[in-house]
Design a protein around this motif. Structure first.
Motif, short mmCIF file in Angstrom:
data_model
loop_
_atom_site.label_atom_id
_atom_site.label_comp_id
_atom_site.label_asym_id
_atom_site.label_seq_id
_atom_site.Cartn_x
_atom_site.Cartn_y
_atom_site.Cartn_z
N SER A 1 0.84 -1.19 0.00
CA SER A 1 0.00 0.00 0.00
C SER A 1 0.88 1.24 0.00
N VAL A 2 0.58 2.21 -0.87
CA VAL A 2 1.31 3.47 -0.94
C VAL A 2 0.29 4.60 -1.07
N CYS A 3 0.78 5.81 -0.80
CA CYS A 3 -0.04 7.00 -0.94
C CYS A 3 0.57 7.88 -2.02
N LEU A 4 -0.19 8.15 -3.04
CA LEU A 4 0.25 9.03 -4.13
C LEU A 4 -0.15 10.47 -3.78
N LYS B 1 -4.95 6.80 -2.21
CA LYS B 1 -4.42 5.52 -1.75
C LYS B 1 -4.38 4.54 -2.91
N SER B 2 -3.24 3.88 -3.10
CA SER B 2 -3.08 2.95 -4.21
C SER B 2 -2.29 1.73 -3.75
N PHE B 3 -2.27 0.74 -4.63
CA PHE B 3 -1.52 -0.48 -4.36
C PHE B 3 -0.58 -0.75 -5.52
N VAL B 4 0.59 -1.25 -5.17
CA VAL B 4 1.61 -1.53 -6.18
C VAL B 4 1.21 -2.77 -6.96
N ALA C 1 -4.18 2.49 -9.30
CA ALA C 1 -5.01 3.69 -9.49
C ALA C 1 -4.11 4.90 -9.40
N VAL C 2 -4.24 5.82 -10.36
CA VAL C 2 -3.40 7.01 -10.41
C VAL C 2 -4.29 8.24 -10.55
N SER D 1 2.58 8.11 -16.53
CA SER D 1 3.23 8.35 -15.25
C SER D 1 3.59 7.02 -14.59
N ARG D 2 4.75 7.03 -13.96
CA ARG D 2 5.23 5.87 -13.22
C ARG D 2 6.04 6.35 -12.02
N GLY D 3 6.32 5.43 -11.12
CA GLY D 3 7.12 5.74 -9.94
C GLY D 3 8.59 5.47 -10.18
N ILE D 4 9.45 6.39 -9.76
CA ILE D 4 10.91 6.24 -9.88
C ILE D 4 11.43 5.91 -8.49
N PRO D 5 11.96 4.73 -8.26
CA PRO D 5 12.42 4.36 -6.91
C PRO D 5 13.38 5.39 -6.35
N ILE D 6 13.24 5.67 -5.06
CA ILE D 6 13.98 6.76 -4.44
C ILE D 6 15.44 6.41 -4.20
#
Length: 1107
Positions: free
Chosen positions: A736-739, A752-755, A784-785, A825-830
């Protein structure tokens, strides 16, 4: 105005029933032999004109066009064409005769109202052609006359179109609402469908005489519109009175032109009666007018502030002018031209009432601008009569002909009228220049303007005076009718703040701080760095822009955020910095970089939990909000490097470091494409905007780092904080992550979204116009974005950042040449952001960069310059990969079950010619690899090993064989492109990584890559377009930018140059262009890391050469 076929003609009168009776048709019995003799006589005197409008001015834009002209005075070398061809602004032009002799021509005269103008040329330059001037016979035009239109139609060398004159009293065509339009004259209409390039063509009768001048056409029908020649003949007589001066130049001659600043229409007597014309007046007019007269002149519009303002009104019927009954435009204009600066008596009827008034005839040339100001790429000059009539404004107001960069950035549109600047009322151009001379670089001042689209509402914006030297200092261009050129002179004195090279003063004006330029070497500091105590920034206003892309709302400070402390970036980190010399010791104090400890963090989170409940927001949203920043990025049009696709970007970034000396914000590179840009940061935690400085652009990954000065935040420095980064443990499917991001009004929004996929391999194709695209990246996908262009961060439930949520631009191709830009759009690992941050904060070993007045070493990145993509093992087995390797790779990564495959090597890299497309990378130094991070870790391991020589042993699978290859790695910085050359309007730079990723660099030399071209430049005129390398100039190789500078410095103004280029597809080409140092000097833009400023240097100009 566009040429004949480029615009449609709109006129409401054409749809009405016409009952006027034209002149009696005069029959002629011309034979084909007569026409052949006439054409043989006139064709040698007709020329193809190639015109380059070097700057936007008045009604015209900068650009290149083709038209036609013809010789009307052989002895003096005068060519007649249209006004919209000669253009009101600065132009360069060439005339091509029928025998392919090309000569330069210069503007001699353009009528302020009517669509005709003259070029002049040196008669001695025509050596091989026998030709005669074409006589003008306006009296020969009559209804039914058979004519030929001879000229450059649709780009043809010579085209002859037949037609018949149908009307002699057509209303002047209306071309554009905000461009050039002719008025107060009749036009001749003919059934002849002229097209583009035929503007300025002579309309010839069978005797070889010009009876009219082709001007425009109606695209919806085969109708052409010709300008009568009576006014042309008058102007030519005045030009004939001028004496020839030195260098084959004609002395400037004043051609009297008068105006009342009123537009008249010719309407029939039936309409006059409806307007209230008395029958006795109609009887007087019909009796005094020539036979066949069917109407009178009626006022259509009056320009505010002109001689007729508050005297004439629309609907007034003109009866007499200076005691003479006047029903024709020609008679009216003759009377006005003969009485410039004198009074004339007008007798009119207004609704049946007879009125008499005396009006002073104004000099038409006095309200036709002959100078303009160029500042920040913008062209500003007094409002011309043409545009004042179009917009119903007073002549002489300060008019924006081209926004350039400075005004575009503020949202000021073209055609705007500037009313106030920096709080000072602006009524003349001199007022604007006076205010400009008092400003410093980087300051932001308010500007008020109105537009003709919304004339009753003033709009206010903030204009930022360029901090960097994107453009030349402000200059005034003044027309010289004798030479045909526009003389250039500086506007400001050397003492002006705007010309001051003092970086200290610039930054003081920018942020109300006094920061000295960096000139000290880097010295390590054991405990904590020192910084300069600076006063908080005062008077910083929120920017309001009219750009459609940005909708900034009001900024507010939530009370619950007032006590938020600075977040901790990392414990026990130190910075290798150098102190600036020359500052008193009492202004220095120590700063701790490691902020509060675990206890304060716990208190902070508890407070934020309570605030979240009160605000009905998630904990993660409230925790991360003080670290969010809205970006607004503008790229100057003069230096759009690295294939940047637009000039304006905006989106959300996250603060990853915040101390008293420096703040760092991470943002995706789809927002900050290049370092040659102006960045403005708006903070969610405090209502303030401060400038940012691009300090790092990752050569592979899709993120950039931007620095800001915390002292510029004033009280906001205590509530703004850095986010806590959490690179480990890595995200897994189902987590679970929060965008979280910012809306346009700087309010945090979250979801709220899920990977769904924590490691989706990025594989993007190259765009037609090469630009940055992320490579060798594993991205995070969600279920969900918040839209395809949304940017922000991914956090856990406690607000710790797991990834940057960024957008990626991709170009889709649909058959043929059809292309469509789309984003996802996508997530870039930190983790990759954290690695760069650690190197900066702990003291990198790269070249130093001045950040907020302090020299800081920036990191160098070791990379394998190979573009890879993932291949499923089930596919790899089909290519022959052995079971042994498949088992080893599955054991290494049982989830993804993939192998990395070579897509291509960057041209010029150490891996080039060692790896081939389709090679499967199985292991590095005998350790299996299955993902891009394995490659990065192996490269970083080389930095920790002193005896590696920067090479990796790659085990690859190629065409059924397993082989080991020793491959070198490359070390890159994060500066991006830091130098460009503008030569003849062509923007030249070193090939950027997106170009090198195509896998091709010319063997002849690849250091001079044409990435852009400027409108109205020799580059556009002669076709030296982008996406190609300049490898030779006049037979001399140009393998790099220094060689290009050395070669072009030897070329003088007006010389033709032979240029050899090689396109991206490898195709060579040779072209010629003519260097123009008057309007397009050669200059260089280079980034200076010592001062963190972009410096402009003139390499070669018309009258001087700067070393």
């Amino acid at each position: 105005m566009s040429s004949a076929s480029e615009v449609g003609v709109k006129s409401g009168m054409e749809d009405k029933l016409c009952v006027e009776i034209d002149q009696t048709f005069k029959e002629n019995s011309a034979t084909s032999q007569d026409w052949r003799r006439a054409l043989d006589k006139v064709v040698p005197a007709i020329v193809v004109l190639r015109i380059t409008a070097c700057r936007a001015f008045d009604t015209e834009s900068a650009g290149v066009s083709y038209a036609t002209g013809f010789v009307v005075d052989k002895r003096r070398g005068i060519i007649l064409t249209n006004r919209h061809v000669v253009k009101p602004g600065p132009v360069t032009a060439e005339a091509l005769f029928v025998n392919r002799e090309e000569i330069p021509v210069h503007p001699l005269y353009r009528d302020p109202v009517h669509d005709f103008g003259f070029f002049r040329y040196d008669t001695s330059s025509i050596q091989f052609l026998n030709y005669e001037e074409i006589p003008l016979a306006p009296e020969a035009a009559c209804v039914g006359l058979e004519i030929r239109v001879v000229g450059n139609d649709s780009g043809e060398k010579v085209s002859i179109l037949a037609g018949t004159l149908a009307r002699l009293d057509r209303a002047a065509p209306v071309y554009k609402r905000d461009g050039y339009n002719d008025f107060n004259t009749f036009y001749i209409q003919a059934a002849s469908g002229t097209k583009g390039g035929s503007s300025g063509s002579p309309v010839i009768d069978w005797q070889g005489r010009a009876v009219a001048l082709n001007a425009g056409s109606k695209t919806s029908s085969a109708s052409a519109f010709f300008l009568p020649l009576e006014r042309v003949v008058r102007a030519l007589k005045f030009l004939g009175k001028g004496r020839e001066s030195v260098a084959n130049k004609l002395e400037a001659v004043s051609i009297p032109r008068g105006t009342l600043q009123a537009t008249f229409l010719h309407q029939g007597f039936d309409e006059m009666r409806r307007l209230g014309l008395r029958s006795e007046t109609e009887q007087i007019v019909r009796h005094a007018s020539p036979p066949g007269e069917t109407g009178m002149l009626v006022v259509d519009s009056v320009v505010p502030g002109g001689p007729a303002h508050k005297h004439l009104e629309p609907g007034d019927v003109l009866v007499r002018l200076n005691g003479e009954v006047t029903t024709q435009f020609l008679k009216m204009e003759n009377l006005l031209d003969d009485n410039v600066n004198h009074k004339v008596e007008l007798q009119i009827e207004r609704g049946g009432k007879f009125l008499t008034m005396d009006l002073t005839v104004q000099d038409l040339h006095s309200i036709t601008p002959d100078h303009f100001l160029e500042v920040g790429g913008a062209v500003i000059h007094p409002l011309s009569y043409q545009q004042a009539r179009n917009f119903h404004f007073q002549c002489g107001l300060v008019y924006v002909a081209d926004q350039g960069y400075m005004l575009f950035r503020a949202g000021v549109p073209r055609h705007a009228i500037i009313k106030k600047f920096a709080g000072v009322d602006i009524t003349r151009l001199e007022d604007f220049i006076t205010v400009l001379s008092t400003l410093s670089r980087g300051v932001r001042v308010p500007l008020e303007y109105i537009s003709y689209m919304n004339r009753h509402l003033r709009k206010s914006v903030l204009v930022t005076v360029d901090l960097h030297e994107w453009y030349a200092p402000p200059q005034i261009y003044t027309r010289n009718d004798s030479s045909g050129l526009w003389a250039v002179s500086p506007v400001l004195t050397l003492e002006s703040k705007l010309l001051s090279p003092n970086v200290n003063q610039i930054e003081q004006d920018l942020a109300s701080n006094r920061v000295s330029s960096c000139n000290a070497d880097v010295t390590p500091v054991e405990q904590a760095p020192q910084c300069i105590c600076q006063e908080p920034m005062n008077g910083v206003a929120n920017m309001k822009t009219t750009c459609e892309q940005v909708d900034d709302g009001s900024l507010s400070l939530d009370k619950s955020d007032a006590a938020i402390e600075k977040g901790q970036v990392d414990k026990h980190l130190s910075v290798g910095v150098s102190l600036l010399p020359g500052f008193p010791s009492h202004k220095l104090r120590k700063v701790r970089l490691d902020a509060s400890g675990t206890e304060s963090e716990t208190v902070l989170r508890n407070n934020q939990v309570a605030a979240a409940a009160a605000a009905n927001a998630s904990v993660a949203e409230r925790v991360i909000e003080p670290a969010l920043v809205m970006f607004e990025v503008h790229v100057p049009s003069s230096c759009m490097l690295d294939g940047v696709p637009s000039q304006h970007f905006f989106g959300t970034g996250v603060i990853i470091y915040h101390s008293q000396t420096m703040g760092l914000v991470a943002v995706n590179k789809n927002i900050v494409f290049v370092s040659v840009s102006d960045v403005l940061l708006s903070f969610a935690a405090y209502p303030i905007e401060v400038p940012g400085e691009v300090v790092f652009l990752h050569p592979l990954h899709n993120f950039a780092l931007v620095a800001y000065n915390p002292s510029a935040l004033g009280p906001g420095a205590s509530v703004v904080r850095a986010a806590e980064l959490l690179p480990e443990p890595v995200l897994c499917r189902g987590d679970s992550v929060c965008l979280v991001g910012l809306s346009s009004n700087l309010q945090a929004i979250s979801r709220k979204s899920f990977v769904t996929n924590p490691s989706a391999a990025l594989n993007m194709g190259s765009a037609h116009f090469q630009r940055h695209r992320g490579t060798n990246m594993e991205l995070i996908e969600l279920d969900a974005v918040l839209g395809t262009t949304f940017s922000g961060v991914l956090t856990d439930d406690l607000g710790r950042v797991r990834a940057i949520w960024g957008s990626f631009a991709i170009q889709l191709k649909f058959g043929g040449s059809s292309e469509l830009d789309q984003q996802f759009s996508r997530g870039i690992p930190i983790y990759s952001v954290r690695q760069i941050l650690d190197k900066i904060v702990s003291g990198a070993d790269g070249p130093p960069l001045c950040i907020n007045g302090i020299k800081m070493p920036m990191p160098l990145i070791r990379i394998l310059e190979v573009e890879l993509y993932s291949t499923l093992l089930v596919k790899a087995r089909s290519f022959g990969l052995t079971d042994t390797w498949i088992k080893a790779l599955v054991k290494k990564d049982p989830i993804r079950r993939q192998v990395l495959t070579v897509k291509g090597c960057l041209a010029g890299s150490k891996a080039e010619n060692l790896l081939e497309q389709g090679d499967m990378v199985l292991a590095i130094n005998k350790v299996p690899v299955t993902c891009f991070r394995d490659i990065e870790d192996a490269c970083q391991e080389l930095d920790r090993c002193n005896d590696s020589n920067g090479k990796l042993t790659l085990t690859i699978f190629r065409q059924g064989r397993e082989i080991d290859v020793l491959v070198g790695t490359d070390v890159r910085d994060g500066n991006g492109s830091t130098r460009m050359i503008n030569w003849c309007g062509c923007v030249v730079q070193d090939p950027h990584p997106a170009v090198r990723a195509l896998g091709f660099l010319p063997k002849e030399g690849h250091g001079a890559y044409a990435t852009r071209w400027c409108s109205g430049s020799p580059t556009q005129r002669y076709g030296l377009y982008a996406l190609q390398w300049i490898v030779e100039v006049n037979g001399k190789p140009t393998p790099n930018l220094d060689a290009l500078v050395a070669v072009t410095k030897e070329i003088e103004h007006g010389e033709f140059v032979r240029v050899r280029t090689i396109h991206l597809n490898g195709r060579p080409r040779v072209l010629t262009l003519k260097q123009d140092l008057h309007y397009w000097p050669t200059w260089e833009l280079r980034f200076d890391p010592e001062t963190a400023m972009w410096r402009r240097r003139t390499i070669k100009a018309l009258d001087h050469s700067t070393e």
